[in-house]
Design a protein around this motif. Structure first.
Motif, PDB file in Angstrom:
ATOM      1  N   GLY A  72       3.851   2.574  13.846  1.00  0.00           N
ATOM      2  CA  GLY A  72       5.224   2.575  14.344  1.00  0.00           C
ATOM      3  C   GLY A  72       5.356   1.816  15.649  1.00  0.00           C
ATOM      4  N   ALA A  73       4.382   1.990  16.532  1.00  0.00           N
ATOM      5  CA  ALA A  73       4.435   1.308  17.827  1.00  0.00           C
ATOM      6  C   ALA A  73       4.287  -0.203  17.661  1.00  0.00           C
ATOM      7  CB  ALA A  73       3.340   1.850  18.745  1.00  0.00           C
ATOM      8  N   LEU A  74       3.492  -0.636  16.686  1.00  0.00           N
ATOM      9  CA  LEU A  74       3.342  -2.067  16.439  1.00  0.00           C
ATOM     10  C   LEU A  74       4.678  -2.698  16.074  1.00  0.00           C
ATOM     11  CD1 LEU A  74       0.059  -2.517  14.356  1.00  0.00           C
ATOM     12  CD2 LEU A  74       0.611  -3.645  16.518  1.00  0.00           C
ATOM     13  N   GLU A 125      -4.193   3.400  -2.335  1.00  0.00           N
ATOM     14  CA  GLU A 125      -5.209   3.815  -1.384  1.00  0.00           C
ATOM     15  C   GLU A 125      -4.671   3.869   0.037  1.00  0.00           C
ATOM     16  OE1 GLU A 125      -8.510   1.242  -1.827  1.00  0.00           O
ATOM     17  OE2 GLU A 125      -8.846   1.748  -3.916  1.00  0.00           O
ATOM     18  N   ARG A 126      -3.387   3.580   0.216  1.00  0.00           N
ATOM     19  CA  ARG A 126      -2.837   3.573   1.565  1.00  0.00           C
ATOM     20  C   ARG A 126      -2.362   4.961   1.971  1.00  0.00           C
ATOM     21  NH1 ARG A 126       0.645  -2.076   1.401  1.00  0.00           N
ATOM     22  NH2 ARG A 126      -1.103  -3.380   0.818  1.00  0.00           N
ATOM     23  N   SER A 127      -2.311   5.156   3.264  1.00  0.00           N
ATOM     24  CA  SER A 127      -1.876   6.445   3.798  1.00  0.00           C
ATOM     25  C   SER A 127      -0.588   6.256   4.571  1.00  0.00           C
ATOM     26  CB  SER A 127      -2.955   7.018   4.716  1.00  0.00           C
ATOM     27  OG  SER A 127      -2.495   8.186   5.351  1.00  0.00           O
ATOM     28  N   GLY A 128       0.512   6.723   3.971  1.00  0.00           N
ATOM     29  CA  GLY A 128       1.791   6.680   4.666  1.00  0.00           C
ATOM     30  C   GLY A 128       2.121   5.314   5.197  1.00  0.00           C
ATOM     31  N   ALA A 129       2.596   5.275   6.431  1.00  0.00           N
ATOM     32  CA  ALA A 129       3.034   4.018   7.033  1.00  0.00           C
ATOM     33  C   ALA A 129       1.894   3.204   7.600  1.00  0.00           C
ATOM     34  CB  ALA A 129       4.037   4.311   8.151  1.00  0.00           C
ATOM     35  N   THR A 130       0.690   3.808   7.658  1.00  0.00           N
ATOM     36  CA  THR A 130      -0.375   3.090   8.346  1.00  0.00           C
ATOM     37  C   THR A 130      -0.845   1.867   7.614  1.00  0.00           C
ATOM     38  OG1 THR A 130      -2.188   4.273   7.301  1.00  0.00           O
ATOM     39  CG2 THR A 130      -1.268   5.248   9.292  1.00  0.00           C
ATOM     40  N   GLY A 131      -0.790   1.906   6.284  1.00  0.00           N
ATOM     41  CA  GLY A 131      -1.399   0.819   5.535  1.00  0.00           C
ATOM     42  C   GLY A 131      -2.902   0.796   5.733  1.00  0.00           C
ATOM     43  N   SER A 132      -3.456   1.858   6.302  1.00  0.00           N
ATOM     44  CA  SER A 132      -4.878   1.865   6.634  1.00  0.00           C
ATOM     45  C   SER A 132      -5.730   2.400   5.512  1.00  0.00           C
ATOM     46  CB  SER A 132      -5.105   2.736   7.881  1.00  0.00           C
ATOM     47  OG  SER A 132      -4.689   4.051   7.634  1.00  0.00           O
ATOM     48  N   GLY A 133      -5.093   2.939   4.496  1.00  0.00           N
ATOM     49  CA  GLY A 133      -5.850   3.366   3.338  1.00  0.00           C
ATOM     50  C   GLY A 133      -6.500   4.719   3.482  1.00  0.00           C
ATOM     51  N   GLY A 134      -5.985   5.608   4.339  1.00  0.00           N
ATOM     52  CA  GLY A 134      -6.565   6.932   4.435  1.00  0.00           C
ATOM     53  C   GLY A 134      -6.462   7.632   3.097  1.00  0.00           C
ATOM     54  N   ARG A 135      -7.572   8.248   2.611  1.00  0.00           N
ATOM     55  CA  ARG A 135      -7.540   8.923   1.333  1.00  0.00           C
ATOM     56  C   ARG A 135      -8.613   9.981   1.321  1.00  0.00           C
ATOM     57  NH1 ARG A 135      -9.938   3.879  -2.211  1.00  0.00           N
ATOM     58  NH2 ARG A 135     -12.031   3.923  -1.349  1.00  0.00           N
ATOM     59  N   ARG A 136      -8.548  10.846   0.331  1.00  0.00           N
ATOM     60  CA  ARG A 136      -9.522  11.919   0.222  1.00  0.00           C
ATOM     61  C   ARG A 136     -10.270  11.794  -1.090  1.00  0.00           C
ATOM     62  NH1 ARG A 136      -9.364  15.296   4.121  1.00  0.00           N
ATOM     63  NH2 ARG A 136     -10.639  16.809   3.026  1.00  0.00           N
ATOM     64  N   GLY A 137     -11.569  11.967  -1.004  1.00  0.00           N
ATOM     65  CA  GLY A 137     -12.402  11.887  -2.190  1.00  0.00           C
ATOM     66  C   GLY A 137     -12.283  13.148  -3.009  1.00  0.00           C
TER      67      GLY A 137
END
Length: 361
Positions: A55-57, A11-23
């Motif tokens: 990345g900035a983090l 459920e993650r989106s790329g490097a964000t680990g934020s879980g961006g996904r599409r239904g």
């Protein structure tokens, strides 16, 4: 504060680990937060901002000392919901989300949040954070405290580049966090209502930082003053609602939904809202009386008593009342969006109100 759960890798989106996904119908959803971004442009903007924040983090916590770098990156790399950067990204949609100060503002908020987690784990003697060994259990309490201090310092350093107002707001938010932690540590004072005290602690420890996150998004996206104030009010209220809903999930959900073993707060003697309502109730039925007897004993380390209390709480009027409290905060947050223009970003913020109101039903 809002507890960070580990989001399944799928459920993650790329490097964000934020879980961006599409239904299945193409509607965007951000991770485990139930946030719907129906507009592809807004979704791309928000996910792009979160990628840049990630990345900035990592860059911001680097140090000349390898140990400091390793320990400081420990929680950054463990992931989490990135709720505060998300609120910055959404707040910026009411101005110009491509503004050069939006990503640094989000980094300031997340670094401040991460710093509190290092300190919280020391105070709570926690062994695990985000599914990994906590910094204090891996490097000792002293190192964890100092790394938390280092992250606060890095946040202040980056805030200085954003201008005096950002420094002032970050410092005042930090002061509220400290006051909230002290209030939680000391407990209700003589004659203070335990429920009111608990809600005050959550507002200080959780609502304050989420409010400033939403405010920073509007500020550094160039939104109008009226819209900035609306975002800040929304952030504070939705932050309290989200923390309260986490309290309920600890009791009402299975472990996969809440991210931790059900009844963890009960076992540790943490007096969350349903427990406080149960203790304050005067219901005379046998189940309510028995529940109060068990809860009054403190931390429920005995497995049999723990299971009994958990079962009674799940069926109690106290849990129903706590659900109603969560819904009232979610609806209050929605009301605070009133001054904002109708837009995909506003509808996304409204969807978060719906999600929080429904996730504990």
């Amino acid at each position: 504060m809002v507890e960070d759960v580990v989001i399944p890798a799928g459920e993650r989106s790329g490097a964000t680990g934020s879980g961006g996904r599409r239904g299945p119908e193409g509607t965007g959803q951000i991770g485990a937060l139930g946030l719907h971004l129906a507009d592809p442009r807004v979704e791309a903007s928000v996910l792009g901002l979160l990628d840049n924040v990630e990345g900035a983090l990592r860059a911001s916590v680097a140090s000349a000392d390898p140990l400091v770098t390793e320990a400081a990156r420990h929680l950054v790399e463990a992931g989490g919901k990135r709720f505060r950067p998300l609120l910055v990204a959404l707040g910026a949609q009411f101005g110009d989300p491509t503004g050069t100060q939006v990503v640094p503002a989000a980094v300031v908020m997340e670094l401040t949040h991460l710093a509190t987690l290092y300190h919280d784990d020391v105070m709570d003697e926690a062994a695990v954070r985000r599914g990994a060994p906590s910094a204090n259990s891996r490097w000792t309490n002293s190192v964890a405290i100092l790394v938390g201090d280092y992250l606060f310092a890095r946040a202040a350093d980056i805030a200085a580049d954003l201008g005096p107002e950002a420094v002032r707001l970050q410092a005042r938010t930090f002061a509220r966090l400290v006051h909230g932690q002290i209030a939680e540590t000391v407990g209700p004072r003589g004659g203070e209502d335990p429920v009111a005290h608990y809600l005050h602690v959550i507002a200080e420890k959780t609502g304050s930082l989420i409010a400033t996150s939403a405010r920073f998004g509007g500020m550094f996206g160039g939104a109008s003053p009226e819209h900035i104030e609306a975002l800040a009010g929304y952030g504070e209220t939705i932050g309290v609602a989200f923390q309260l809903s986490d309290d309920l999930l600890d009791i009402a959900s299975e472990s996969r939904q809440s991210g931790k073993t059900p009844g963890t707060d009960l076992r540790e003697g943490v007096p969350t809202l349903p427990v406080l309502y149960a203790l304050a109730a005067d219901d005379s039925d046998a189940a309510s009386v028995r529940l109060r007897e068990i809860l009054a004993t403190g931390p429920l380390v005995d497995d049999v008593l723990h299971a009994e209390a958990l079962g009674l709480l799940r069926e109690s009027p106290a849990l129903k009342r706590a659900r109603e409290t969560v819904r009232s905060y979610a609806e209050d947050a929605r009301t605070r969006l009133g001054p904002l223009p109708q837009s995909p970003a506003r509808r996304a913020l409204e969807s978060l109100c719906d999600y929080i109101a429904d996730r504990t039903s």
